[in-house]
Design an enzyme around this catalytic site. Structure first.
Site, PDB file in Angstrom:
ATOM      1  N   THR A 189       0.958  -1.849  -0.221  1.00  0.00           N
ATOM      2  CA  THR A 189      -0.325  -0.512   0.400  1.00  0.00           C
ATOM      3  C   THR A 189       0.901   0.730   0.460  1.00  0.00           C
ATOM      4  OG1 THR A 189      -0.464  -0.018   2.532  1.00  0.00           O
ATOM      5  CG2 THR A 189      -1.905  -1.099   1.252  1.00  0.00           C
ATOM      6  N   ASP A 237      -9.672   3.001  -3.560  1.00  0.00           N
ATOM      7  CA  ASP A 237      -9.608   4.038  -5.267  1.00  0.00           C
ATOM      8  C   ASP A 237      -9.238   4.875  -5.915  1.00  0.00           C
ATOM      9  OD1 ASP A 237      -8.162   5.083  -2.910  1.00  0.00           O
ATOM     10  OD2 ASP A 237      -8.915   6.802  -3.142  1.00  0.00           O
ATOM     11  N   TYR A 283       0.897   1.918  -7.557  1.00  0.00           N
ATOM     12  CA  TYR A 283      -0.784   1.201  -6.773  1.00  0.00           C
ATOM     13  C   TYR A 283      -2.280   0.816  -7.428  1.00  0.00           C
ATOM     14  CZ  TYR A 283      -3.065   0.954  -2.570  1.00  0.00           C
ATOM     15  OH  TYR A 283      -4.121   0.357  -1.833  1.00  0.00           O
ATOM     16  N   TRP A 311      -8.900   6.065   2.183  1.00  0.00           N
ATOM     17  CA  TRP A 311      -8.381   7.173   3.573  1.00  0.00           C
ATOM     18  C   TRP A 311      -8.404   6.119   4.446  1.00  0.00           C
ATOM     19  CZ3 TRP A 311      -9.728  12.858   2.589  1.00  0.00           C
ATOM     20  CH2 TRP A 311      -8.940  13.375   1.310  1.00  0.00           C
TER      21      TRP A 311
END
Length: 299
Positions: free
Chosen positions: A74, A114, A137, A162
């Site tokens: 991530t 997202d 990513y 988030w």
């Protein structure tokens, strides 16, 4: 029911384990089907999910009914600089888990992001919108989605954004540390999205996984804000007095492009189970209240 959680030591994996054991989340009770579920928790030290043979042997031995893949690379800038490694973890490994879960009759839940959208259009994205990732990513996470869909028809792909939880590093903890240490925070105010509580996400993930309504879901807390709005709410909610300085993305250059507007709408949840995700401000207030008790580091 036997559940394999990959990436079990991370923010979402640890929260899933806690909720299943407790039987309830901050929103409400988890589905009754998970009562007395047996958890098989792995991280990189226990199972190399980039090794299909290792996964196959593991699945054959453990008799898993549900795979939840929380494992991912991530670090957005790290992915940009090491896209091949990001592909192995975010795409190839996800595909491996999907192949093995299908072979042994298990459902799979795969967490996505997202960042599969460009963020160039200031409109909330829904599940049927065409992805257009702008970073390594995003590209590798989208590739993981495709491989999961191809390998196991009994899949749930859950895109979120988030994320912050009680265990591990996250934006909330970083802002609190910077505010207390430096007496100021400087945060971009031209990138918009959905702050999401790992507790809320874990709750909805379990509700979704209890069904047979397979496919792609968006799952974030309600409401859209900028990173600066989010940071301001964090320090204000924690009662930390500090200077809050907005800046632009151009003032804070990074190797990977960030979406300017990556807000997701939980449309499939709205149309099926019902979207119970809380407003992001409500979820954050609860998190800040409980962080001293449940966090894995002092705050």
């Amino acid at each position: 029911m036997r559940i394999l959680i990959c990436g079990a030591n991370g923010q979402l994996g640890s929260e899933l384990s806690r909720l299943i054991k407790l039987g309830f989340a901050e929103i409400g009770p988890v589905p009754a089907v998970f009562k007395d579920a047996e958890l098989v928790k792995t991280d990189v030290a226990e199972l190399d999910i980039t090794d299909i043979d290792a996964i196959d042997a593991f699945m054959a031995a453990e008799r898993i009914d549900l795979v939840i893949n929380c494992a991912a690379m991530t670090n957005v800038d790290g992915c940009e600089e090491h896209e091949e490694a990001a592909y192995r973890i975010n795409a190839q490994a996800a595909g491996n888990l999907a192949v093995a879960s299908a072979r042994y009759g298990a459902k799979i839940v795969h967490i996505s992001t997202d960042y599969v959208f460009s963020g160039n259009d200031a409109t909330d994205r829904v599940e049927d919108d065409v992805p257009d990732p702008q970073s390594a990513y995003g590209r590798t996470k989208l590739a993981g989605e495709v491989l999961v869909q191809q390998a196991n028809p009994r899949h749930f792909i859950i895109r979120t954004a988030w994320l912050y939880g009680y265990v591990g590093k996250n934006f909330v903890k970083t802002m609190l540390e910077l505010a207390r240490t430096n007496g100021s925070i400087k945060v971009v105010d031209d990138q918009y999205g959905n702050p999401t509580s790992a507790n809320d996400l874990a709750y909805e993930l379990l509700r979704i996984a209890a069904t047979e309504d397979f496919g792609v879901y968006h799952c974030t807390n309600m409401g859209t804000c900028s990173w600066f709005d989010f940071a301001s709410a964090i320090v204000d909610g924690a009662g930390v007095a500090c200077e809050k300085i907005p800046c632009t993305t151009d003032e804070f250059p990074r190797p990977a492009k960030r979406p300017a507007f990556s807000s997701l709408r939980n449309k499939r949840l709205e149309d099926s189970l019902g979207d119970e995700m809380r407003d992001w401000r409500v979820a954050l207030a609860e998190y800040l209240k409980r962080l001293p008790e449940l966090g894995d580091v002092p705050v």
